[in-house]
Design a protein around this motif. Structure first.
Motif, PDB file in Angstrom:
ATOM      1  N   GLN A  53      39.352-101.236  78.476  1.00  0.00           N
ATOM      2  CA  GLN A  53      38.434-100.342  77.771  1.00  0.00           C
ATOM      3  C   GLN A  53      37.069-101.017  77.573  1.00  0.00           C
ATOM      4  OE1 GLN A  53      41.600-101.050  76.936  1.00  0.00           O
ATOM      5  NE2 GLN A  53      42.572 -99.359  75.845  1.00  0.00           N
ATOM      6  N   VAL A  54      37.083-102.325  77.343  1.00  0.00           N
ATOM      7  CA  VAL A  54      35.826-103.059  77.167  1.00  0.00           C
ATOM      8  C   VAL A  54      35.030-103.018  78.462  1.00  0.00           C
ATOM      9  CG1 VAL A  54      34.790-105.314  76.685  1.00  0.00           C
ATOM     10  CG2 VAL A  54      36.797-104.560  75.373  1.00  0.00           C
ATOM     11  N   GLU A  55      35.701-103.293  79.570  1.00  0.00           N
ATOM     12  CA  GLU A  55      35.008-103.264  80.858  1.00  0.00           C
ATOM     13  C   GLU A  55      34.505-101.859  81.183  1.00  0.00           C
ATOM     14  OE1 GLU A  55      35.291-104.937  85.385  1.00  0.00           O
ATOM     15  OE2 GLU A  55      37.129-104.903  84.197  1.00  0.00           O
ATOM     16  N   ASN A  56      35.309-100.847  80.892  1.00  0.00           N
ATOM     17  CA  ASN A  56      34.892 -99.461  81.172  1.00  0.00           C
ATOM     18  C   ASN A  56      33.629 -99.082  80.399  1.00  0.00           C
ATOM     19  OD1 ASN A  56      37.064 -99.163  82.886  1.00  0.00           O
ATOM     20  ND2 ASN A  56      38.354 -98.171  81.355  1.00  0.00           N
ATOM     21  N   VAL A  57      33.566 -99.459  79.124  1.00  0.00           N
ATOM     22  CA  VAL A  57      32.382 -99.153  78.323  1.00  0.00           C
ATOM     23  C   VAL A  57      31.179 -99.916  78.870  1.00  0.00           C
ATOM     24  CG1 VAL A  57      31.318 -99.410  76.038  1.00  0.00           C
ATOM     25  CG2 VAL A  57      33.649 -98.525  76.237  1.00  0.00           C
ATOM     26  N   LEU A  58      31.370-101.182  79.213  1.00  0.00           N
ATOM     27  CA  LEU A  58      30.255-101.969  79.751  1.00  0.00           C
ATOM     28  C   LEU A  58      29.743-101.395  81.074  1.00  0.00           C
ATOM     29  CD1 LEU A  58      31.297-105.646  78.980  1.00  0.00           C
ATOM     30  CD2 LEU A  58      29.389-104.376  77.997  1.00  0.00           C
ATOM     31  N   LYS A  59      30.658-100.968  81.927  1.00  0.00           N
ATOM     32  CA  LYS A  59      30.252-100.372  83.217  1.00  0.00           C
ATOM     33  C   LYS A  59      29.310 -99.200  83.006  1.00  0.00           C
ATOM     34  CE  LYS A  59      34.281-101.074  86.127  1.00  0.00           C
ATOM     35  NZ  LYS A  59      35.416-100.400  86.762  1.00  0.00           N
ATOM     36  N   VAL A  60      29.674 -98.350  82.068  1.00  0.00           N
ATOM     37  CA  VAL A  60      28.948 -97.102  81.851  1.00  0.00           C
ATOM     38  C   VAL A  60      27.696 -97.303  80.990  1.00  0.00           C
ATOM     39  CG1 VAL A  60      29.125 -94.796  80.817  1.00  0.00           C
ATOM     40  CG2 VAL A  60      31.038 -95.733  82.110  1.00  0.00           C
ATOM     41  N   GLN A  61      27.774 -98.185  79.990  1.00  0.00           N
ATOM     42  CA  GLN A  61      26.710 -98.202  78.988  1.00  0.00           C
ATOM     43  C   GLN A  61      25.942 -99.510  78.877  1.00  0.00           C
ATOM     44  OE1 GLN A  61      27.465 -96.323  75.268  1.00  0.00           O
ATOM     45  NE2 GLN A  61      29.300 -95.340  76.035  1.00  0.00           N
ATOM     46  N   ALA A  62      26.211-100.491  79.686  1.00  0.00           N
ATOM     47  CA  ALA A  62      25.526-101.788  79.557  1.00  0.00           C
ATOM     48  C   ALA A  62      24.011-101.643  79.669  1.00  0.00           C
ATOM     49  CB  ALA A  62      26.043-102.768  80.597  1.00  0.00           C
ATOM     50  N   GLN A  63      23.549-100.753  80.513  1.00  0.00           N
ATOM     51  CA  GLN A  63      22.116-100.572  80.690  1.00  0.00           C
ATOM     52  C   GLN A  63      21.483 -99.732  79.583  1.00  0.00           C
ATOM     53  OE1 GLN A  63      20.794-102.533  82.999  1.00  0.00           O
ATOM     54  NE2 GLN A  63      22.912-103.108  83.391  1.00  0.00           N
ATOM     55  N   ALA A  64      22.310 -99.200  78.693  1.00  0.00           N
ATOM     56  CA  ALA A  64      21.808 -98.359  77.600  1.00  0.00           C
ATOM     57  C   ALA A  64      21.567 -99.171  76.325  1.00  0.00           C
ATOM     58  CB  ALA A  64      22.798 -97.236  77.324  1.00  0.00           C
ATOM     59  N   GLY A  65      21.416-100.479  76.468  1.00  0.00           N
ATOM     60  CA  GLY A  65      21.116-101.313  75.311  1.00  0.00           C
ATOM     61  C   GLY A  65      22.325-101.735  74.505  1.00  0.00           C
ATOM     62  N   LEU A  66      23.481-101.714  75.099  1.00  0.00           N
ATOM     63  CA  LEU A  66      24.707-102.125  74.424  1.00  0.00           C
ATOM     64  C   LEU A  66      24.747-103.647  74.337  1.00  0.00           C
ATOM     65  CD1 LEU A  66      27.168-100.458  73.428  1.00  0.00           C
ATOM     66  CD2 LEU A  66      28.294-101.084  75.544  1.00  0.00           C
ATOM     67  N   GLU A  67      25.166-104.181  73.202  1.00  0.00           N
ATOM     68  CA  GLU A  67      25.283-105.625  73.014  1.00  0.00           C
ATOM     69  C   GLU A  67      26.714-105.974  72.635  1.00  0.00           C
ATOM     70  OE1 GLU A  67      23.340-109.338  70.496  1.00  0.00           O
ATOM     71  OE2 GLU A  67      22.957-107.289  69.839  1.00  0.00           O
ATOM     72  N   MET A  68      27.196-107.102  73.138  1.00  0.00           N
ATOM     73  CA  MET A  68      28.518-107.594  72.782  1.00  0.00           C
ATOM     74  C   MET A  68      28.357-108.634  71.677  1.00  0.00           C
ATOM     75  SD  MET A  68      31.388-109.533  75.124  1.00  0.00           S
ATOM     76  CE  MET A  68      31.664-108.127  76.196  1.00  0.00           C
ATOM     77  N   LEU A  69      29.074-108.439  70.575  1.00  0.00           N
ATOM     78  CA  LEU A  69      29.094-109.390  69.474  1.00  0.00           C
ATOM     79  C   LEU A  69      30.480-110.011  69.422  1.00  0.00           C
ATOM     80  CD1 LEU A  69      27.289-107.163  66.828  1.00  0.00           C
ATOM     81  CD2 LEU A  69      26.292-109.003  68.185  1.00  0.00           C
ATOM     82  N   LEU A  70      30.530-111.338  69.396  1.00  0.00           N
ATOM     83  CA  LEU A  70      31.792-112.060  69.421  1.00  0.00           C
ATOM     84  C   LEU A  70      31.944-112.883  68.148  1.00  0.00           C
ATOM     85  CD1 LEU A  70      31.208-113.166  73.056  1.00  0.00           C
ATOM     86  CD2 LEU A  70      33.119-111.733  72.367  1.00  0.00           C
ATOM     87  N   ASN A  71      33.149-112.932  67.617  1.00  0.00           N
ATOM     88  CA  ASN A  71      33.440-113.684  66.403  1.00  0.00           C
ATOM     89  C   ASN A  71      33.476-115.174  66.726  1.00  0.00           C
ATOM     90  OD1 ASN A  71      34.686-114.921  64.162  1.00  0.00           O
ATOM     91  ND2 ASN A  71      35.782-113.046  63.658  1.00  0.00           N
ATOM     92  N   GLY A  72      32.584-115.931  66.106  1.00  0.00           N
ATOM     93  CA  GLY A  72      32.464-117.356  66.371  1.00  0.00           C
ATOM     94  C   GLY A  72      33.600-118.210  65.842  1.00  0.00           C
ATOM     95  N   THR A  73      34.525-117.622  65.075  1.00  0.00           N
ATOM     96  CA  THR A  73      35.679-118.396  64.612  1.00  0.00           C
ATOM     97  C   THR A  73      36.753-118.504  65.688  1.00  0.00           C
ATOM     98  OG1 THR A  73      36.816-116.480  63.637  1.00  0.00           O
ATOM     99  CG2 THR A  73      35.282-117.690  62.215  1.00  0.00           C
TER     100      THR A  73
END
Length: 133
Positions: A53-73
């Protein structure tokens, strides 16, 4: 909007600028719930396979200003598979270090503006186990 008083400036100098929805931003890795497209728990990020699901969203919306936030812990070896995915789709990513607020969220795909998705989580077995606690 009323002008700032001397007391307002003193309070800002002592405590820093006022933050809007500080608790919410602590839980949602420095962003607002209304901006989240998709969220994974820490356990889901640690799982050996990437959630499609993460890859599917990135494929479709990465160019629409989507950012990935990752938990640093989370240990870097678990984050690296998602960092590579973000790089593949040319989506910016940020590893968020937040020692002030504990959160069970491990990864978010977030927009710069509100999208107000009703459901942002992938409610699988791992999600159920983590959210029962």
């Amino acid at each position: 909007m009323t002008p700032k008083s001397v007391d307002d400036y003193i309070q800002e100098g002592i405590y820093g600028a006022k933050e809007i929805h500080r608790e919410e931003r602590g839980v949602f890795l420095s962003t607002f719930r209304e901006r989240v497209e998709l969220a994974l728990t820490i356990g889901q990020v640690i799982a050996p396979n990437i959630y499609p699901q993460v890859e599917n969203v990135l494929k479709v919306q990465a160019q629409a200003g989507l950012e990935m936030l990752l938990n640093g812990t989370i240990a870097y070896p678990h984050l690296s598979k998602y960092i590579k995915l973000a790089e593949q789709y040319k989506a910016p990513f940020t590893i968020v270090q937040n020692e002030e607020k504990e959160t069970s969220i491990g990864l978010l795909l977030a927009h710069k503006t509100a999208v107000d998705r009703d459901e942002i989580f992938i409610r699988d077995e791992m999600f159920q186990r983590e959210m029962e606690h």
